[in-house]
Write a protein that holds these residues in place. Structure first.
Motif, PDB file in Angstrom:
ATOM      1  N   ASN A  26       0.622  -1.616  -0.161  1.00  0.00           N
ATOM      2  CA  ASN A  26       0.168  -0.428  -0.048  1.00  0.00           C
ATOM      3  C   ASN A  26       0.434   1.318  -0.017  1.00  0.00           C
ATOM      4  O   ASN A  26       0.056   2.088  -0.840  1.00  0.00           O
ATOM      5  CB  ASN A  26      -1.416   0.246   0.997  1.00  0.00           C
ATOM      6  N   ALA A  27       2.034   1.601   0.665  1.00  0.00           N
ATOM      7  CA  ALA A  27       3.366   2.440   0.890  1.00  0.00           C
ATOM      8  C   ALA A  27       3.145   2.644  -0.373  1.00  0.00           C
ATOM      9  O   ALA A  27       3.728   3.728  -0.586  1.00  0.00           O
ATOM     10  CB  ALA A  27       3.658   2.579   1.999  1.00  0.00           C
ATOM     11  N   ALA A  28       3.980   1.603  -1.070  1.00  0.00           N
ATOM     12  CA  ALA A  28       4.876   1.478  -2.057  1.00  0.00           C
ATOM     13  C   ALA A  28       3.624   2.355  -3.190  1.00  0.00           C
ATOM     14  O   ALA A  28       3.976   3.444  -4.219  1.00  0.00           O
ATOM     15  CB  ALA A  28       5.427   0.348  -2.862  1.00  0.00           C
ATOM     16  N   HIS A  29       2.302   2.087  -3.254  1.00  0.00           N
ATOM     17  CA  HIS A  29       1.194   2.036  -4.449  1.00  0.00           C
ATOM     18  C   HIS A  29       1.027   3.499  -4.487  1.00  0.00           C
ATOM     19  O   HIS A  29       0.898   4.743  -5.123  1.00  0.00           O
ATOM     20  CB  HIS A  29       0.241   1.355  -4.493  1.00  0.00           C
ATOM     21  N   ALA A  30       1.230   4.036  -2.781  1.00  0.00           N
ATOM     22  CA  ALA A  30       0.693   5.440  -2.132  1.00  0.00           C
ATOM     23  C   ALA A  30       1.791   6.142  -2.901  1.00  0.00           C
ATOM     24  O   ALA A  30       1.904   7.178  -2.811  1.00  0.00           O
ATOM     25  CB  ALA A  30       0.408   5.939  -0.865  1.00  0.00           C
ATOM     26  N   GLY A  31       3.124   5.688  -2.857  1.00  0.00           N
ATOM     27  CA  GLY A  31       4.259   6.459  -2.924  1.00  0.00           C
ATOM     28  C   GLY A  31       5.217   6.572  -4.211  1.00  0.00           C
ATOM     29  O   GLY A  31       5.701   6.809  -4.735  1.00  0.00           O
ATOM     30  N   GLY A  32       4.351   5.676  -5.142  1.00  0.00           N
ATOM     31  CA  GLY A  32       4.265   5.221  -6.097  1.00  0.00           C
ATOM     32  C   GLY A  32       6.309   4.472  -6.275  1.00  0.00           C
ATOM     33  O   GLY A  32       6.639   4.532  -7.501  1.00  0.00           O
ATOM     34  N   SER A  33       6.894   4.221  -5.026  1.00  0.00           N
ATOM     35  CA  SER A  33       8.158   3.186  -5.282  1.00  0.00           C
ATOM     36  C   SER A  33       8.207   2.560  -3.869  1.00  0.00           C
ATOM     37  O   SER A  33       8.113   3.358  -2.629  1.00  0.00           O
ATOM     38  CB  SER A  33       9.286   4.537  -5.010  1.00  0.00           C
ATOM     39  N   PHE A  34       9.045   1.104  -4.473  1.00  0.00           N
ATOM     40  CA  PHE A  34       9.467   0.586  -3.437  1.00  0.00           C
ATOM     41  C   PHE A  34      10.558   1.014  -2.124  1.00  0.00           C
ATOM     42  O   PHE A  34      11.188   0.876  -1.740  1.00  0.00           O
ATOM     43  CB  PHE A  34       9.852  -0.816  -3.658  1.00  0.00           C
ATOM     44  N   LEU A  35      11.422   2.113  -3.600  1.00  0.00           N
ATOM     45  CA  LEU A  35      12.629   2.570  -2.541  1.00  0.00           C
ATOM     46  C   LEU A  35      12.791   3.943  -1.197  1.00  0.00           C
ATOM     47  O   LEU A  35      13.097   4.316  -1.223  1.00  0.00           O
ATOM     48  CB  LEU A  35      13.404   3.167  -3.808  1.00  0.00           C
ATOM     49  N   ALA A  36      11.362   4.088  -1.086  1.00  0.00           N
ATOM     50  CA  ALA A  36      10.518   5.039   0.103  1.00  0.00           C
ATOM     51  C   ALA A  36      10.761   4.122   1.356  1.00  0.00           C
ATOM     52  O   ALA A  36      11.269   3.265   1.471  1.00  0.00           O
ATOM     53  CB  ALA A  36       9.310   5.107  -0.455  1.00  0.00           C
ATOM     54  N   VAL A  37      10.842   4.864   1.866  1.00  0.00           N
ATOM     55  CA  VAL A  37      11.558   4.507   3.056  1.00  0.00           C
ATOM     56  C   VAL A  37      10.415   3.718   3.706  1.00  0.00           C
ATOM     57  O   VAL A  37      10.575   2.565   4.824  1.00  0.00           O
ATOM     58  CB  VAL A  37      11.977   5.679   4.823  1.00  0.00           C
ATOM     59  N   LYS A  38       9.350   4.507   3.696  1.00  0.00           N
ATOM     60  CA  LYS A  38       7.927   3.569   4.707  1.00  0.00           C
ATOM     61  C   LYS A  38       7.845   1.906   4.072  1.00  0.00           C
ATOM     62  O   LYS A  38       7.331   0.815   4.923  1.00  0.00           O
ATOM     63  CB  LYS A  38       6.553   4.319   4.567  1.00  0.00           C
ATOM     64  N   PRO A  39       7.759   1.740   2.256  1.00  0.00           N
ATOM     65  CA  PRO A  39       7.273   0.397   2.318  1.00  0.00           C
ATOM     66  C   PRO A  39       8.494  -0.123   2.731  1.00  0.00           C
ATOM     67  O   PRO A  39       8.774  -1.218   2.818  1.00  0.00           O
ATOM     68  CB  PRO A  39       7.342   0.863   0.581  1.00  0.00           C
ATOM     69  N   LEU A  40       9.390  -0.031   2.191  1.00  0.00           N
ATOM     70  CA  LEU A  40      10.742  -0.650   2.105  1.00  0.00           C
ATOM     71  C   LEU A  40      11.007  -1.495   4.151  1.00  0.00           C
ATOM     72  O   LEU A  40      11.215  -1.975   4.566  1.00  0.00           O
ATOM     73  CB  LEU A  40      12.138   0.456   2.615  1.00  0.00           C
ATOM     74  N   SER A  41      10.840  -0.041   4.877  1.00  0.00           N
ATOM     75  CA  SER A  41      10.493  -0.394   6.494  1.00  0.00           C
ATOM     76  C   SER A  41       9.441  -1.469   6.801  1.00  0.00           C
ATOM     77  O   SER A  41      10.187  -2.433   7.108  1.00  0.00           O
ATOM     78  CB  SER A  41      10.456   0.739   7.331  1.00  0.00           C
ATOM     79  N   ALA A  42       8.499  -1.782   6.435  1.00  0.00           N
ATOM     80  CA  ALA A  42       7.860  -2.622   6.301  1.00  0.00           C
ATOM     81  C   ALA A  42       7.924  -4.001   5.522  1.00  0.00           C
ATOM     82  O   ALA A  42       7.554  -4.774   6.230  1.00  0.00           O
ATOM     83  CB  ALA A  42       6.250  -2.312   6.012  1.00  0.00           C
ATOM     84  N   LEU A  43       9.037  -3.903   4.055  1.00  0.00           N
ATOM     85  CA  LEU A  43       8.878  -5.030   3.945  1.00  0.00           C
ATOM     86  C   LEU A  43      10.408  -5.966   4.475  1.00  0.00           C
ATOM     87  O   LEU A  43       9.721  -6.928   5.033  1.00  0.00           O
ATOM     88  CB  LEU A  43       9.412  -4.685   2.233  1.00  0.00           C
ATOM     89  N   PHE A  44      10.911  -4.978   4.619  1.00  0.00           N
ATOM     90  CA  PHE A  44      11.914  -5.112   5.467  1.00  0.00           C
ATOM     91  C   PHE A  44      11.867  -6.415   6.950  1.00  0.00           C
ATOM     92  O   PHE A  44      12.505  -7.522   7.402  1.00  0.00           O
ATOM     93  CB  PHE A  44      13.195  -4.124   6.282  1.00  0.00           C
ATOM     94  N   GLY A  45      10.532  -5.134   7.704  1.00  0.00           N
ATOM     95  CA  GLY A  45      10.127  -6.230   8.990  1.00  0.00           C
ATOM     96  C   GLY A  45       9.312  -7.173   8.573  1.00  0.00           C
ATOM     97  O   GLY A  45      10.031  -8.075   9.590  1.00  0.00           O
ATOM     98  N   ALA A  46       8.928  -7.628   7.829  1.00  0.00           N
ATOM     99  CA  ALA A  46       8.302  -8.589   7.524  1.00  0.00           C
ATOM    100  C   ALA A  46       9.038  -9.569   6.859  1.00  0.00           C
ATOM    101  O   ALA A  46       8.982 -10.502   7.293  1.00  0.00           O
ATOM    102  CB  ALA A  46       7.158  -9.089   6.131  1.00  0.00           C
ATOM    103  N   MET A  47       9.973  -9.370   6.179  1.00  0.00           N
ATOM    104  CA  MET A  47      10.906 -10.035   5.474  1.00  0.00           C
ATOM    105  C   MET A  47      11.513 -10.780   7.023  1.00  0.00           C
ATOM    106  O   MET A  47      12.423 -11.882   7.612  1.00  0.00           O
ATOM    107  CB  MET A  47      11.948  -9.825   4.633  1.00  0.00           C
ATOM    108  N   CYS A  48      12.316  -9.977   7.919  1.00  0.00           N
ATOM    109  CA  CYS A  48      12.712 -10.503   9.660  1.00  0.00           C
ATOM    110  C   CYS A  48      12.271 -11.055  10.308  1.00  0.00           C
ATOM    111  O   CYS A  48      12.343 -11.887  10.980  1.00  0.00           O
ATOM    112  CB  CYS A  48      13.270  -8.757  10.502  1.00  0.00           C
TER     113      CYS A  48
END
Length: 113
Positions: A26-48
């Motif tokens: 959702n954050a990547a869609h709203a911001g237009g990129s997975f490279l923003a802080v919010k999408p990356l932090s949620a993705l990193f948290g999920a992977m951890c």
């Protein structure tokens, strides 16, 4: 008993990971990129979280039979939609509720076998 508790915690961890994946999407869609802080932090948290639950699952499997604990993974079919309902406002139909009831009956039957 502790083994089953850890197994249930693994299922909860995987369900939370799915919610984090959706937050990232959702954050990547709203911001237009997975490279923003919010999408990356949620993705990193999920992977951890997935990594930790995988290690815990291996610990569980060292102590019990796979066939005894694996049916608990079906609890994710209950936890993820309930979480998505409360966090994202997603809805599911009555038919889905009946399906979840059947899954829960199956989990109870197979876990007690």
């Amino acid at each position: 008993m502790v083994t089953y508790l850890v197994a249930i915690l693994c299922v909860i961890g995987l369900a939370v990971g799915q919610i984090l994946f959706k937050i990232s999407a959702n954050a990547a869609h709203a911001g237009g990129s997975f490279l923003a802080v919010k999408p990356l932090s949620a993705l990193f948290g999920a992977m951890c979280l997935y990594g930790l639950t995988s290690l815990a699952w291996v610990w569980v499997l060292q102590r019990t039979q796979l066939g005894k604990v694996y049916p608990l993974m079906a609890l994710a079919f209950l936890l993820v939609p309930v979480g998505s309902h409360f966090i994202f406002g997603e809805r599911f139909q009555t038919q889905y509720v009946f399906g979840v009831v059947f899954i829960m009956i199956g989990v109870i039957l197979t876990s007690n076998a």
